[in-house]
Design a protein around this motif. Structure first.
Motif, PDB file in Angstrom:
ATOM      1  N   SER A  46       0.805  -1.219   0.000  1.00 32.91           N
ATOM      2  CA  SER A  46       0.000   0.000   0.000  1.00 32.91           C
ATOM      3  C   SER A  46       0.838   1.269   0.000  1.00 32.91           C
ATOM      4  O   SER A  46       0.280   2.371  -0.004  1.00 32.91           O
ATOM      5  CB  SER A  46      -0.928   0.004   1.224  1.00 32.91           C
ATOM      6  N   PHE A  47       2.160   1.145   0.039  1.00 29.61           N
ATOM      7  CA  PHE A  47       3.034   2.314   0.106  1.00 29.61           C
ATOM      8  C   PHE A  47       4.191   2.161  -0.868  1.00 29.61           C
ATOM      9  O   PHE A  47       4.575   1.041  -1.248  1.00 29.61           O
ATOM     10  CB  PHE A  47       3.579   2.488   1.532  1.00 29.61           C
ATOM     11  N   ASP A  48       4.778   3.285  -1.240  1.00 30.52           N
ATOM     12  CA  ASP A  48       5.937   3.262  -2.129  1.00 30.52           C
ATOM     13  C   ASP A  48       7.189   2.785  -1.415  1.00 30.52           C
ATOM     14  O   ASP A  48       8.129   2.299  -2.045  1.00 30.52           O
ATOM     15  CB  ASP A  48       6.180   4.656  -2.711  1.00 30.52           C
ATOM     16  N   ALA A  49       7.235   2.954  -0.096  1.00 26.04           N
ATOM     17  CA  ALA A  49       8.357   2.472   0.714  1.00 26.04           C
ATOM     18  C   ALA A  49       7.891   2.352   2.155  1.00 26.04           C
ATOM     19  O   ALA A  49       6.913   3.000   2.569  1.00 26.04           O
ATOM     20  CB  ALA A  49       9.551   3.418   0.625  1.00 26.04           C
ATOM     21  N   VAL A  50       8.579   1.512   2.908  1.00 24.79           N
ATOM     22  CA  VAL A  50       8.278   1.299   4.325  1.00 24.79           C
ATOM     23  C   VAL A  50       9.585   1.397   5.098  1.00 24.79           C
ATOM     24  O   VAL A  50      10.623   0.901   4.651  1.00 24.79           O
ATOM     25  CB  VAL A  50       7.620  -0.074   4.567  1.00 24.79           C
ATOM     26  N   VAL A  51       9.536   2.034   6.263  1.00 26.30           N
ATOM     27  CA  VAL A  51      10.675   2.100   7.174  1.00 26.30           C
ATOM     28  C   VAL A  51      10.300   1.394   8.476  1.00 26.30           C
ATOM     29  O   VAL A  51       9.292   1.738   9.102  1.00 26.30           O
ATOM     30  CB  VAL A  51      11.091   3.548   7.475  1.00 26.30           C
ATOM     31  N   LEU A  52      11.096   0.425   8.861  1.00 29.89           N
ATOM     32  CA  LEU A  52      10.936  -0.224  10.164  1.00 29.89           C
ATOM     33  C   LEU A  52      11.773   0.534  11.187  1.00 29.89           C
ATOM     34  O   LEU A  52      12.985   0.666  11.041  1.00 29.89           O
ATOM     35  CB  LEU A  52      11.393  -1.677  10.100  1.00 29.89           C
ATOM     36  N   ALA A  53      11.122   1.065  12.203  1.00 23.67           N
ATOM     37  CA  ALA A  53      11.803   1.751  13.304  1.00 23.67           C
ATOM     38  C   ALA A  53      11.175   1.264  14.606  1.00 23.67           C
ATOM     39  O   ALA A  53      10.698   2.041  15.434  1.00 23.67           O
ATOM     40  CB  ALA A  53      11.679   3.263  13.157  1.00 23.67           C
ATOM     41  N   THR A  54      11.173  -0.038  14.752  1.00 26.39           N
ATOM     42  CA  THR A  54      10.391  -0.706  15.791  1.00 26.39           C
ATOM     43  C   THR A  54      11.122  -0.851  17.124  1.00 26.39           C
ATOM     44  O   THR A  54      10.533  -1.318  18.097  1.00 26.39           O
ATOM     45  CB  THR A  54       9.989  -2.111  15.304  1.00 26.39           C
ATOM     46  N   GLY A  55      12.393  -0.469  17.163  1.00 30.54           N
ATOM     47  CA  GLY A  55      13.135  -0.636  18.400  1.00 30.54           C
ATOM     48  C   GLY A  55      13.611  -2.066  18.584  1.00 30.54           C
ATOM     49  O   GLY A  55      13.436  -2.931  17.718  1.00 30.54           O
ATOM     50  N   ALA A  56      14.222  -2.323  19.736  1.00 26.08           N
ATOM     51  CA  ALA A  56      14.761  -3.649  20.057  1.00 26.08           C
ATOM     52  C   ALA A  56      14.381  -3.962  21.492  1.00 26.08           C
ATOM     53  O   ALA A  56      15.185  -3.777  22.409  1.00 26.08           O
ATOM     54  CB  ALA A  56      16.274  -3.672  19.869  1.00 26.08           C
ATOM     55  N   GLN A  57      13.168  -4.423  21.686  1.00 24.23           N
ATOM     56  CA  GLN A  57      12.642  -4.555  23.035  1.00 24.23           C
ATOM     57  C   GLN A  57      12.436  -5.997  23.482  1.00 24.23           C
ATOM     58  O   GLN A  57      11.590  -6.275  24.327  1.00 24.23           O
ATOM     59  CB  GLN A  57      11.330  -3.778  23.153  1.00 24.23           C
ATOM     60  N   ARG A  58      13.200  -6.908  22.897  1.00 26.86           N
ATOM     61  CA  ARG A  58      13.184  -8.274  23.431  1.00 26.86           C
ATOM     62  C   ARG A  58      14.179  -8.322  24.584  1.00 26.86           C
ATOM     63  O   ARG A  58      15.381  -8.190  24.405  1.00 26.86           O
ATOM     64  CB  ARG A  58      13.548  -9.298  22.354  1.00 26.86           C
ATOM     65  N   HIS A  59      13.668  -8.493  25.778  1.00 22.29           N
ATOM     66  CA  HIS A  59      14.459  -8.314  26.979  1.00 22.29           C
ATOM     67  C   HIS A  59      15.371  -9.512  27.250  1.00 22.29           C
ATOM     68  O   HIS A  59      14.981 -10.661  27.064  1.00 22.29           O
ATOM     69  CB  HIS A  59      13.548  -8.094  28.190  1.00 22.29           C
ATOM     70  N   ARG A  60      16.549  -9.225  27.718  1.00 24.76           N
ATOM     71  CA  ARG A  60      17.432 -10.282  28.230  1.00 24.76           C
ATOM     72  C   ARG A  60      17.001 -10.599  29.657  1.00 24.76           C
ATOM     73  O   ARG A  60      16.745  -9.701  30.451  1.00 24.76           O
ATOM     74  CB  ARG A  60      18.890  -9.815  28.189  1.00 24.76           C
ATOM     75  N   ASP A  61      16.932 -11.853  29.973  1.00 26.62           N
ATOM     76  CA  ASP A  61      16.485 -12.282  31.297  1.00 26.62           C
ATOM     77  C   ASP A  61      17.611 -13.030  31.992  1.00 26.62           C
ATOM     78  O   ASP A  61      18.693 -13.236  31.417  1.00 26.62           O
ATOM     79  CB  ASP A  61      15.238 -13.169  31.163  1.00 26.62           C
ATOM     80  N   VAL A 121      11.626  -1.922   1.507  1.00 26.21           N
ATOM     81  CA  VAL A 121      11.494  -1.892   2.975  1.00 26.21           C
ATOM     82  C   VAL A 121      12.864  -1.585   3.569  1.00 26.21           C
ATOM     83  O   VAL A 121      13.845  -2.275   3.280  1.00 26.21           O
ATOM     84  CB  VAL A 121      10.948  -3.212   3.531  1.00 26.21           C
ATOM     85  N   PHE A 122      12.916  -0.558   4.399  1.00 28.07           N
ATOM     86  CA  PHE A 122      14.153  -0.097   5.012  1.00 28.07           C
ATOM     87  C   PHE A 122      14.026  -0.197   6.535  1.00 28.07           C
ATOM     88  O   PHE A 122      12.940  -0.438   7.061  1.00 28.07           O
ATOM     89  CB  PHE A 122      14.433   1.353   4.593  1.00 28.07           C
ATOM     90  N   ALA A 123      15.126  -0.020   7.230  1.00 24.47           N
ATOM     91  CA  ALA A 123      15.080  -0.111   8.694  1.00 24.47           C
ATOM     92  C   ALA A 123      16.127   0.797   9.299  1.00 24.47           C
ATOM     93  O   ALA A 123      17.171   1.085   8.685  1.00 24.47           O
ATOM     94  CB  ALA A 123      15.289  -1.553   9.156  1.00 24.47           C
ATOM     95  N   ALA A 124      15.857   1.257  10.510  1.00 21.84           N
ATOM     96  CA  ALA A 124      16.774   2.171  11.185  1.00 21.84           C
ATOM     97  C   ALA A 124      16.573   2.107  12.685  1.00 21.84           C
ATOM     98  O   ALA A 124      15.524   1.690  13.175  1.00 21.84           O
ATOM     99  CB  ALA A 124      16.548   3.608  10.695  1.00 21.84           C
ATOM    100  N   GLY A 125      17.581   2.554  13.415  1.00 25.58           N
ATOM    101  CA  GLY A 125      17.478   2.665  14.867  1.00 25.58           C
ATOM    102  C   GLY A 125      17.833   1.375  15.578  1.00 25.58           C
ATOM    103  O   GLY A 125      18.586   0.541  15.070  1.00 25.58           O
TER     104      GLY A 125
END
Length: 464
Positions: A225-240, A426-430
């Motif tokens: 549905s878009f010409d481009a997508v940016v993933l900026a979802t963070g990294a929140q899988r916690h270490r236990d 599809v791109f990604a950052a952060g």
């Protein structure tokens, strides 16, 4: 540089924190605003060195000598323009960044670094107060649509840069309000959420659409549905910590604890709290527990105690790991290093009552180079009724949004030199690319991915 002897004649001075008693009793920002005279004085210490290492020490490449010189000459408006030329959100970095630029400061080779962070925050706030921060909608529209998944500092920086380039930008945020960890992970006493709100308002006026409560199911479907997508979802899988007794009541991960506090939930006062970890998140937990009325708080770090001062013979970027003291550490609680948790001990009701740990030593270690093997010492018990685990993150959450996107061995999103993922367009950052990192790095990543997306859209026909 108007004063070539400033760095020789002036000592480093920073504005004080609010009194401990006052800030322990509320959730307001811990700092006092720096007086303009103090900021101008400290800007004079910048030596405008021939090779300003602060430029490369800063992930954003901030033009630090430029705006130090302008502030020293009382030219606040152009200083704000120079600051915003490289940094979308300088009030965030001025409040939160651990200032690698100061570690890189040439003055620090023989003295204490220039107060770069203090000057930056003062310029940013002055720009807002003087009406210098205005929406900058694009001069023309490209007709291209970009979706950004996530509204933390990387996502917001990417959104603003892409919108200013003329693209239609939609930010999709799963939480009830934009900001990511700026809003929900960082306590109010470190970042007033009004600062987040006013930046979001600026971005919206510029034409960015922000949709909250949007949990993207699959990025490939979104891309259609878009010409481009940016993933900026963070990294929140916690270490236990896989230790005996981990399932006891009263033990929880640090970030969910902080998120709940930012949503208004409060703990009953009086508990003894132990925080396992030695970084930013554990310091945030320390300050939060103190404000909730904990009877006692201890912060436990596994590694050796870092040195408190840089060794003169070590220059940037090879300085030792320095002991960072946050405002929260001055408010109370204890700080333990070289302590290895072995197990959690519980009472008859299944609630944690103590941490069984072992003391470590690192003979001859001065904070430089690889950490040597630890020597094991006595075993101890640390009494507590609550344990917060703040030992970092392990990459992105294992979510269907990443279906079709290649992840690295570190569970981060794999990208090429142009920030592109394995899915075309599809791109990604952060943090989702780098792992948990600094707010300044996230903003830099957002700016970089925006440039990469604009270059991609320029090269691809609109009907492709």
């Amino acid at each position: 540089m108007t004063d070539p002897r400033g760095f020789l004649e002036l000592r480093r001075r920073v504005a004080p924190y609010r009194p401990v008693g006052a800030r322990r009793s509320d959730w307001g920002y811990v700092g006092e605003p720096a007086e303009p005279s103090l900021v101008r004085e400290q800007a004079r210490r910048c030596m405008d060195c021939g090779v300003p290492f602060c430029h490369t020490g800063c992930p954003l490449g901030n033009l630090i000598p430029d705006w130090n010189d302008l502030v020293e000459r009382d030219r606040w408006a152009p200083a704000g323009e120079r600051l915003h030329a490289t940094n979308n959100f300088p009030e965030f970095t001025g409040a939160l960044c651990p200032a690698p630029c100061e570690e890189a400061c040439v003055v620090a080779l023989g003295d204490e670094a220039v107060t770069i962070k203090q000057v930056e925050l003062a310029i940013a706030e002055r720009a807002w107060d003087d009406g210098g921060v205005l929406p900058r909608p694009p001069a023309r529209e490209t007709g291209r649509r970009v979706a950004i998944v996530g509204s933390g500092p990387a996502g917001l920086a990417a959104a603003q840069q892409l919108r200013r380039a003329g693209h239609a930008v939609v930010v999709l945020e799963r939480d009830e309000a934009p900001g990511g960890l700026l809003r929900f992970g960082i306590p109010d006493f470190k970042l007033d959420k009004a600062l987040v709100d006013r930046r979001v308002a600026q971005i919206v006026v510029e034409g960015v659409e922000i949709r909250t409560g949007e949990n993207v199911a699959n990025v490939a479907t979104l891309r259609a549905s878009f010409d481009a997508v940016v993933l900026a979802t963070g990294a929140q899988r916690h270490r236990d910590l896989a230790l005996a007794g981990r399932d006891l009541a009263g033990i929880e991960l640090a970030m969910p604890y902080l998120v709940a506090r930012n949503r208004g939930e409060r703990s009953a006062p009086g508990a003894r709290v132990a925080i396992i970890g030695g970084g930013d998140t554990s310091a945030d937990c320390l300050g939060t527990a103190i404000r909730e009325g904990a009877a006692a708080v201890v912060e436990i770090a596994h590694g050796p105690t870092p040195p408190t001062h840089r060794q003169p013979q070590r220059t940037w970027p090879e300085w030792p790991s320095l002991l960072r003291t946050y405002a929260a550490h001055l408010e109370g609680g204890e700080r333990e290093h070289a302590l290895e948790p072995l197990a959690f001990l519980g009472d008859a009701d299944g609630h944690v009552k103590a941490i069984h740990a072992r003391r470590l030593s690192f003979p001859g270690y001065d904070g430089v180079g690889p950490r040597p093997l630890a020597a094991r010492g006595e075993e101890v018990e640390i009494a507590c009724e609550r344990v917060l685990i703040a030992v970092g993150f392990m990459g992105v959450e294992q979510d269907a949004v990443y279906d079709g996107v290649t992840l690295t061995a570190r569970s981060t999103v794999a990208v090429d030199a142009d920030r592109a993922t394995s899915l075309p367009g599809v791109f990604a950052a952060g943090d989702c690319v780098r792992g948990a990192d600094l707010v300044v790095t996230a903003i830099a990543e957002g700016r970089s991915v925006a440039a990469a997306v604009s270059a991609f859209l320029a090269a691809v026909p609109a009907d492709a």
